[in-house]
Design an enzyme around this catalytic site. Structure first.
Site, PDB file in Angstrom:
ATOM      1  N   ARG A   1      -7.669  13.211  -8.011  1.00  0.00           N
ATOM      2  CA  ARG A   1      -7.880  12.483  -9.268  1.00  0.00           C
ATOM      3  C   ARG A   1      -9.330  12.583  -9.734  1.00  0.00           C
ATOM      4  O   ARG A   1      -9.596  12.632 -10.935  1.00  0.00           O
ATOM      5  CB  ARG A   1      -7.432  11.020  -9.162  1.00  0.00           C
TER       6      ARG A   1
ATOM      7  N   SER B   1     -12.561   2.178  -7.643  1.00  0.00           N
ATOM      8  CA  SER B   1     -13.351   1.568  -6.572  1.00  0.00           C
ATOM      9  C   SER B   1     -13.482   2.509  -5.382  1.00  0.00           C
ATOM     10  O   SER B   1     -14.496   2.548  -4.707  1.00  0.00           O
ATOM     11  CB  SER B   1     -12.711   0.251  -6.130  1.00  0.00           C
ATOM     12  N   ASN B   2     -12.447   3.297  -5.153  1.00  0.00           N
ATOM     13  CA  ASN B   2     -12.433   4.171  -3.984  1.00  0.00           C
ATOM     14  C   ASN B   2     -12.715   5.608  -4.426  1.00  0.00           C
ATOM     15  O   ASN B   2     -11.814   6.396  -4.643  1.00  0.00           O
ATOM     16  CB  ASN B   2     -11.052   4.045  -3.322  1.00  0.00           C
TER      17      ASN B   2
ATOM     18  N   TYR C   1      -6.686   4.451 -21.238  1.00  0.00           N
ATOM     19  CA  TYR C   1      -7.132   4.074 -19.898  1.00  0.00           C
ATOM     20  C   TYR C   1      -6.555   5.056 -18.882  1.00  0.00           C
ATOM     21  O   TYR C   1      -5.349   5.364 -18.928  1.00  0.00           O
ATOM     22  CB  TYR C   1      -6.665   2.644 -19.555  1.00  0.00           C
TER      23      TYR C   1
ATOM     24  N   GLU D   1       0.854  -1.193   0.000  1.00  0.00           N
ATOM     25  CA  GLU D   1       0.000   0.000   0.000  1.00  0.00           C
ATOM     26  C   GLU D   1       0.889   1.242   0.000  1.00  0.00           C
ATOM     27  O   GLU D   1       2.057   1.173   0.362  1.00  0.00           O
ATOM     28  CB  GLU D   1      -0.891   0.001   1.256  1.00  0.00           C
TER      29      GLU D   1
ATOM     30  N   GLU E   1      -1.260  -1.810 -10.067  1.00  0.00           N
ATOM     31  CA  GLU E   1      -1.940  -2.647 -11.069  1.00  0.00           C
ATOM     32  C   GLU E   1      -2.842  -1.804 -11.971  1.00  0.00           C
ATOM     33  O   GLU E   1      -3.237  -2.266 -13.032  1.00  0.00           O
ATOM     34  CB  GLU E   1      -2.728  -3.767 -10.387  1.00  0.00           C
ATOM     35  N   LYS E   2      -3.142  -0.581 -11.570  1.00  0.00           N
ATOM     36  CA  LYS E   2      -3.942   0.298 -12.441  1.00  0.00           C
ATOM     37  C   LYS E   2      -3.201   0.511 -13.764  1.00  0.00           C
ATOM     38  O   LYS E   2      -3.803   0.563 -14.819  1.00  0.00           O
ATOM     39  CB  LYS E   2      -4.195   1.631 -11.744  1.00  0.00           C
TER      40      LYS E   2
END
Ligand SMILES: *[C@@H]1O[C@H](CO)[C@@H](O)[C@H](O)[C@H]1NC(C)=O
Ligand SMILES: *[C@@H]1O[C@H](CO)[C@@H](O)[C@H](O)[C@H]1NC(C)=O
Ligand SMILES: *[C@@H]1O[C@H](CO)[C@@H](O)[C@H](O)[C@H]1NC(C)=O
Ligand SMILES: *[C@@H]1O[C@H](CO)[C@@H](O)[C@H](O)[C@H]1NC(C)=O
Length: 358
Positions: free
Chosen positions: A201, A193-194, A239, A136, A253-254
């Protein structure tokens, strides 16, 4: 803490057997709960219940790694490193009875950050190395102070970690290949997701979408099951690989999975371009900092959309390089296995982890 204190005055003497009984009972119960939760079914016999008296003998010639907790409580299959990475095997276990015999103990920060008591305790054998493991970002890593002067090695996405475990990397191919770009029928995608309205962002996205359409997936948006990620996202030209917080080397992983593995061109928001260029060719991604405004970025993406030759340039690197990104925990542990085997046991401690991991 135990019965080694000075002689107690006589009135307490009578209490001693009773207290001893309580302590044994407590230990047995605790060991039962602990082992029961962590071991494979049937991996602990009746002797396991007697504290550490049944600590396994170290019979494996290979290095033994104790995984202190299953990361985020989720079990996974511990794989053979020779098969997974072509490196010599380690014996990797989550059975805490190995605490006195393991060569290394890997401690996953998010699982032990609530309280110091969640950390391994007590005296350690001189050969044993404790490894602080965290993927993290510092913004989502509480109670780092607990970890100061406690560990011997670090294991994280930061390239200056003792055990470097990035979210992905590019492999060099032995032969060049012809690049095929999947059919593109859509423009810009983002999986989030968050969702926080006030986050930089999200604010940036809101500006961007007034100039160019963006399809948003994830909780509170269009649901996208994990197994549909690649097939859905590969239909997009671009993306938004926007990290949840901005820290050196924090590239997740994004980028590696959502964007590169699905063959879209990443538009990144995270550390500066120079930091990304340590891991990726300059012409493989677009950085939001390449443009003074969101409108500038939107115009550029629309230009590329109309110009297949220039769009294709963002795929040229794939002739020689292949992204690796969908990593599981097993791979990360094999990386630890490899480094621990190569690094001789020297006295080494991580002093102020909380000052380093920012
Ligand atoms: C049990 O733990 C104690 C204290 O940590 C240690 O001295 C002893 O060697 C351990 N016993 C075994 C069998 O590992
Ligand atoms: C790992 O896999 C190799 C190749 O299949 C096998 O020879 C070896 O015994 C395995 N090692 C372990 C520890 O399972
Ligand atoms: C790549 O494409 C060229 C031109 O179409 C062709 O001649 C060549 O054989 C292809 N190479 C591979 C590895 O497919
Ligand atoms: C690991 O770090 C601890 C805490 O600083 C220290 O007591 C121990 O001797 C170190 N062990 C090794 C092998 O460096």
């Amino acid at each position: 803490m135990d019965g080694n204190g000075p002689q107690k005055p006589s009135p307490c003497r009578k209490l001693v057997p009773f207290l001893l009984f309580q302590v044994i009972l407590g230990t047995v119960f605790f060991a039962y709960i602990r082992n029961g939760m962590l071991s494979e079914p049937g991996a602990f016999g009746p002797f396991a219940l007697l504290g550490n008296s049944s600590a396994p003998e170290k019979t494996h010639p290979t290095l033994t790694i104790l995984l202190w907790t299953w990361p985020f409580g989720a079990r996974f299959v511990i794989k053979n490193c020779s098969q997974l990475m072509g490196t010599p095997d380690c014996f990797i276990t989550a059975d805490r009875r190995w605490i006195h015999a393991a060569d290394a103990v890997v401690v996953h920060h998010p699982d032990v950050s609530q309280s110091r008591r969640q950390l391994p305790q007590g005296p350690r054998p001189p050969f044993q190395r404790w490894v602080w493991f965290n993927l993290e970002s510092p913004s989502h890593t509480p109670n780092l102070g607990f970890m100061d002067n406690y560990f011997n090695l670090t294991m994280s996405y930061r390239r200056d970690s003792d055990i470097f475990t990035p979210y992905g990397w590019l492999e060099t191919l032995a032969e060049p290949r012809n690049v095929t770009i999947p059919e593109k029928s859509k423009l810009v995608a983002w999986v989030v997701s968050n969702w926080k309205h006030s986050s930089p962002r999200v604010k940036y996205y809101k500006k961007l979408r007034s100039y160019i359409p963006v399809d948003v997936y994830g909780r509170r948006h269009v649901p996208l099951p994990r197994d549909k990620h690649l097939s859905t996202l590969s239909q997009y030209k671009f993306y938004l690989a926007f990290e949840n917080s901005v820290h050196e080397d924090y590239i997740t992983e994004k980028l590696w999975r959502n964007s590169l593995l699905s063959s879209t061109v990443p538009v990144v928001c995270g550390p500066p371009r120079k930091n990304y260029e340590r891991y990726l060719p300059p012409d493989s991604f677009i950085h939001i900092e390449d443009f003074p405004t969101a409108q500038g970025l939107a115009n550029f993406l629309l230009e590329l959309d109309r110009d297949p030759v220039r769009y294709r340039n963002y795929f040229q690197w794939r002739r020689w390089l292949k992204p690796v990104g969908d990593l599981g925990w097993a791979i990360q542990l094999c990386k630890a296995c490899k480094v621990l085997q190569e690094k001789p046991v020297h006295y080494q401690t991580v002093g102020e982890l909380s000052k380093w991991f920012t």
